[in-house]
Design an enzyme around this catalytic site. Structure first.
Site, PDB file in Angstrom:
ATOM      1  N   LYS A 101      -3.916  50.023  -2.254  1.00 17.59           N
ATOM      2  CA  LYS A 101      -3.957  48.914  -1.284  1.00 17.59           C
ATOM      3  C   LYS A 101      -4.103  49.446   0.150  1.00 17.59           C
ATOM      4  CE  LYS A 101      -3.589  45.237  -3.956  1.00 17.59           C
ATOM      5  NZ  LYS A 101      -4.811  44.477  -4.306  1.00 17.59           N
ATOM      6  N   ASP A 127     -18.008  43.268 -14.579  1.00 18.83           N
ATOM      7  CA  ASP A 127     -16.956  44.286 -14.627  1.00 18.83           C
ATOM      8  C   ASP A 127     -17.218  45.246 -13.472  1.00 18.83           C
ATOM      9  OD1 ASP A 127     -15.331  46.462 -15.054  1.00 18.83           O
ATOM     10  OD2 ASP A 127     -15.646  46.510 -17.228  1.00 18.83           O
ATOM     11  N   VAL A 128     -16.320  45.249 -12.486  1.00 17.80           N
ATOM     12  CA  VAL A 128     -16.581  46.037 -11.271  1.00 17.80           C
ATOM     13  C   VAL A 128     -16.487  47.545 -11.506  1.00 17.80           C
ATOM     14  CG1 VAL A 128     -15.944  44.193  -9.660  1.00 17.80           C
ATOM     15  CG2 VAL A 128     -14.193  45.845 -10.409  1.00 17.80           C
ATOM     16  N   TYR A 135       5.647  49.972  -7.727  1.00 20.60           N
ATOM     17  CA  TYR A 135       4.296  49.612  -7.278  1.00 20.60           C
ATOM     18  C   TYR A 135       3.427  50.881  -7.199  1.00 20.60           C
ATOM     19  CZ  TYR A 135       0.736  46.600  -5.190  1.00 20.60           C
ATOM     20  OH  TYR A 135      -0.418  45.877  -4.955  1.00 20.60           O
ATOM     21  N   GLY A 140     -12.157  37.411  -9.815  1.00 24.69           N
ATOM     22  CA  GLY A 140     -10.724  37.606 -10.072  1.00 24.69           C
ATOM     23  C   GLY A 140      -9.965  36.417 -10.611  1.00 24.69           C
TER      24      GLY A 140
HETATM   25  P1  NAD Z   1      -4.644  38.029 -11.794  1.00 24.23           P
HETATM   26  O1  NAD Z   1      -4.274  38.850 -12.983  1.00 24.23           O
HETATM   27  O2  NAD Z   1      -4.723  36.575 -11.976  1.00 24.23           O
HETATM   28  O3  NAD Z   1      -6.003  38.555 -11.151  1.00 24.23           O
HETATM   29  C1  NAD Z   1      -6.410  39.898 -11.217  1.00 24.23           C
HETATM   30  C2  NAD Z   1      -7.877  39.853 -11.577  1.00 24.23           C
HETATM   31  O4  NAD Z   1      -8.471  41.162 -11.523  1.00 24.23           O
HETATM   32  C3  NAD Z   1      -8.112  39.311 -12.998  1.00 24.23           C
HETATM   33  O5  NAD Z   1      -8.881  38.150 -12.934  1.00 24.23           O
HETATM   34  C4  NAD Z   1      -8.877  40.443 -13.669  1.00 24.23           C
HETATM   35  O6  NAD Z   1      -9.851  39.970 -14.558  1.00 24.23           O
HETATM   36  C5  NAD Z   1      -9.505  41.127 -12.467  1.00 24.23           C
HETATM   37  N1  NAD Z   1      -9.971  42.484 -12.785  1.00 24.23           N
HETATM   38  C6  NAD Z   1      -9.231  43.580 -13.144  1.00 24.23           C
HETATM   39  N2  NAD Z   1     -10.049  44.604 -13.443  1.00 24.23           N
HETATM   40  C7  NAD Z   1     -11.330  44.171 -13.258  1.00 24.23           C
HETATM   41  C8  NAD Z   1     -12.621  44.753 -13.441  1.00 24.23           C
HETATM   42  N3  NAD Z   1     -12.770  46.022 -13.882  1.00 24.23           N
HETATM   43  N4  NAD Z   1     -13.704  43.986 -13.158  1.00 24.23           N
HETATM   44  C9  NAD Z   1     -13.574  42.709 -12.752  1.00 24.23           C
HETATM   45  N5  NAD Z   1     -12.394  42.093 -12.564  1.00 24.23           N
HETATM   46  C10 NAD Z   1     -11.291  42.820 -12.835  1.00 24.23           C
HETATM   47  O7  NAD Z   1      -3.554  38.408 -10.682  1.00 24.23           O
HETATM   48  P2  NAD Z   1      -3.472  38.045  -9.114  1.00 24.23           P
HETATM   49  O8  NAD Z   1      -2.056  38.264  -8.763  1.00 24.23           O
HETATM   50  O9  NAD Z   1      -4.116  36.758  -8.837  1.00 24.23           O
HETATM   51  O10 NAD Z   1      -4.315  39.235  -8.441  1.00 24.23           O
HETATM   52  C11 NAD Z   1      -5.399  39.034  -7.560  1.00 24.23           C
HETATM   53  C12 NAD Z   1      -5.326  39.999  -6.388  1.00 24.23           C
HETATM   54  O11 NAD Z   1      -4.206  39.649  -5.592  1.00 24.23           O
HETATM   55  C13 NAD Z   1      -5.146  41.468  -6.762  1.00 24.23           C
HETATM   56  O12 NAD Z   1      -5.902  42.280  -5.893  1.00 24.23           O
HETATM   57  C14 NAD Z   1      -3.668  41.684  -6.502  1.00 24.23           C
HETATM   58  O13 NAD Z   1      -3.402  43.044  -6.237  1.00 24.23           O
HETATM   59  C15 NAD Z   1      -3.487  40.819  -5.287  1.00 24.23           C
HETATM   60  N6  NAD Z   1      -2.106  40.450  -4.946  1.00 24.23           N
HETATM   61  C16 NAD Z   1      -1.295  39.893  -5.893  1.00 24.23           C
HETATM   62  C17 NAD Z   1       0.016  39.535  -5.553  1.00 24.23           C
HETATM   63  C18 NAD Z   1       0.960  38.947  -6.558  1.00 24.23           C
HETATM   64  O14 NAD Z   1       2.181  39.047  -6.374  1.00 24.23           O
HETATM   65  N7  NAD Z   1       0.494  38.321  -7.612  1.00 24.23           N
HETATM   66  C19 NAD Z   1       0.474  39.736  -4.237  1.00 24.23           C
HETATM   67  C20 NAD Z   1      -0.394  40.292  -3.281  1.00 24.23           C
HETATM   68  C21 NAD Z   1      -1.692  40.652  -3.670  1.00 24.23           C
HETATM   69  O1  0WE Z   2      -0.996  43.900  -6.797  1.00 23.97           O
HETATM   70  C1  0WE Z   2      -0.217  43.402  -7.572  1.00 23.97           C
HETATM   71  C2  0WE Z   2      -0.456  43.534  -9.063  1.00 23.97           C
HETATM   72  C3  0WE Z   2      -1.059  44.869  -9.367  1.00 23.97           C
HETATM   73  C4  0WE Z   2      -1.245  45.247 -10.811  1.00 23.97           C
HETATM   74  C5  0WE Z   2      -0.489  44.764 -11.867  1.00 23.97           C
HETATM   75  C6  0WE Z   2      -0.717  45.233 -13.153  1.00 23.97           C
HETATM   76  C7  0WE Z   2       0.102  44.792 -14.334  1.00 23.97           C
HETATM   77  C8  0WE Z   2      -0.620  44.968 -15.652  1.00 23.97           C
HETATM   78  C9  0WE Z   2      -2.211  46.197 -11.064  1.00 23.97           C
HETATM   79  N1  0WE Z   2      -2.444  46.678 -12.303  1.00 23.97           N
HETATM   80  C10 0WE Z   2      -1.724  46.202 -13.343  1.00 23.97           C
HETATM   81  N2  0WE Z   2      -1.989  46.738 -14.577  1.00 23.97           N
HETATM   82  C11 0WE Z   2      -1.440  46.229 -15.717  1.00 23.97           C
HETATM   83  O2  0WE Z   2      -1.646  46.787 -16.812  1.00 23.97           O
HETATM   84  N3  0WE Z   2       0.888  42.771  -7.076  1.00 23.97           N
HETATM   85  C12 0WE Z   2       1.101  42.755  -5.655  1.00 23.97           C
HETATM   86  C13 0WE Z   2       1.935  42.164  -7.933  1.00 23.97           C
HETATM   87  C14 0WE Z   2       2.976  43.207  -8.155  1.00 23.97           C
HETATM   88  O3  0WE Z   2       2.818  44.166  -9.100  1.00 23.97           O
HETATM   89  C15 0WE Z   2       3.912  44.994  -9.028  1.00 23.97           C
HETATM   90  C16 0WE Z   2       4.782  44.559  -8.020  1.00 23.97           C
HETATM   91  C17 0WE Z   2       4.183  43.409  -7.440  1.00 23.97           C
HETATM   92  C18 0WE Z   2       4.719  42.620  -6.305  1.00 23.97           C
HETATM   93  C19 0WE Z   2       4.206  46.143  -9.766  1.00 23.97           C
HETATM   94  C20 0WE Z   2       5.405  46.814  -9.512  1.00 23.97           C
HETATM   95  C21 0WE Z   2       6.266  46.385  -8.507  1.00 23.97           C
HETATM   96  C22 0WE Z   2       5.967  45.259  -7.762  1.00 23.97           C
END
Ligand code: NAD
Ligand code: 0WE
Length: 261
Positions: free
Chosen positions: A161, A62-63, A154, A11
């Site tokens: 989740k 790629d998962v 969301y 990730g």
């Molecule tokens: P990020 O975009 O940096 O990371 C998301 C990752 O998912 C990317 O590296 C992408 O390559 C990978 N991914 C998506 N589809 C995939 C696939 N088919 N195979 C392999 N990898 C794949 O964003 P992030 O915010 O660091 O997200 C990481 C995790 O944290 C996610 O599960 C997200 O839901 C969670 N999260 C994010 C936030 C936030 O606000 N950013 C808050 C709570 C939880």
């Molecule tokens: O888990 C996440 C990110 C999830 C996410 C975001 C994207 C944007 C681009 C999953 N899939 C995609 N696909 C895309 O094409 N978070 C916790 C961050 C996040 O995402 C939101 C939030 C928050 C917080 C989306 C809507 C509302 C709040």
């Protein structure tokens, strides 16, 4: 804290990724790391991070693809023999699913993709790794409060989740007899690539900081340090748990903004 532990980190998309915060902390605390990246487009972002930390094993995974997961652990078996931890930091739903009213925008296909990539993939990685997981290995995933409380946009990611958190508990129950622990961190909102496409993310961060007891958002470094702890033997009594790293936001029902009167 993680001396002599070999941990696979998934990730990392760029330096802003939560998985990068986790990699930095785990490396600083003595872990030997491998990175799995989604596709070769991301390699140029990940390579400098890997070089900086002395990470030599970079694997495309790629998962969405069983074969890709299988190849990942076959390569890790060849290079390392055994594995002491996996960080699952992957979430995805098609962008149309995250923009608009839940009932209107959610589709069967969007639902399926969100659950497949964001929840099933954690089970799939656990299954694929099992033959090489050491006793005392630790698995970790990243979740968000949208699993238990609704918020605008969301949408189906909240359902995915919720599934991921149940996945954490069922994997913990299944693998506990082998000594393997499975936990999740519920992180507060952080401006990463996955958050950058989200409408009004800045105003969400502002409202968030106002209501959080610490009066601010959290950083990927703070999430990383808790990840290090949960994957270390210091957390040997913790499994099936969701640990909030959110500046206390989930514990607060209201913010008190000083009134003008
Ligand atoms: P990020 O975009 O940096 O990371 C998301 C990752 O998912 C990317 O590296 C992408 O390559 C990978 N991914 C998506 N589809 C995939 C696939 N088919 N195979 C392999 N990898 C794949 O964003 P992030 O915010 O660091 O997200 C990481 C995790 O944290 C996610 O599960 C997200 O839901 C969670 N999260 C994010 C936030 C936030 O606000 N950013 C808050 C709570 C939880
Ligand atoms: O888990 C996440 C990110 C999830 C996410 C975001 C994207 C944007 C681009 C999953 N899939 C995609 N696909 C895309 O094409 N978070 C916790 C961050 C996040 O995402 C939101 C939030 C928050 C917080 C989306 C809507 C509302 C709040």
């Amino acid at each position: 804290m993680l001396n002599n532990k070999k941990i696979l980190i998934t990730g990392i998309a760029n330096k802003f990724s939560i998985a990068n915060g986790i990699a930095q902390s785990m490396s600083k605390n003595g872990a030997e790391l491998a990175f799995a990246y989604q596709n070769e487009r991301l390699l140029k972002k990940i390579k400098p991070i890997a070089d900086d930390l002395g990470v030599k094993t970079l694997i495309e995974c790629d998962v969405a693809c069983d074969k890709s997961i299988e190849q990942t652990f076959s390569q890790l078996k060849d290079e390392w023999g055994t594995l002491d931890g996996i960080v699952h930091s992957i979430g995805f739903a098609p962008s149309d699913q995250l923009d608009g009213d839940f009932t209107e925008v959610t589709t069967r296909e969007g639902f399926q993709i969100a659950h497949d990539i964001s929840s099933y993939s954690f089970t799939a990685l656990a299954k694929g790794a099992l033959p090489i997981l050491s006793d005392k290995a630790a698995l970790l995933t990243l979740t968000y409060l949208g699993s238990i409380q609704s918020l605008p946009n969301y949408n189906v990611m909240g359902l995915a989740k919720a599934s991921l958190e149940a996945n954490t508990r069922f994997l913990a129950a299944s693998l506990g007899k082998k000594g393997i622990r499975v936990n999740a961190i519920s992180a507060g909102p952080i401006k990463t690539l996955a958050a950058s496409g989200v409408k009004n993310f800045r105003s969400m961060l502002k409202e968030y900081a106002d209501r959080a007891p610490l009066g601010r958002a959290v950083t990927i470094e703070e999430v990383g340090n808790v990840a290090t702890f949960l994957c270390s033997d210091l957390a040997s009594g913790i499994t099936g748990e969701i640990t909030y790293v959110d500046a206390g936001f989930n514990t607060s029902a209201m913010s008190l903004i000083p009134s003008k009167e």
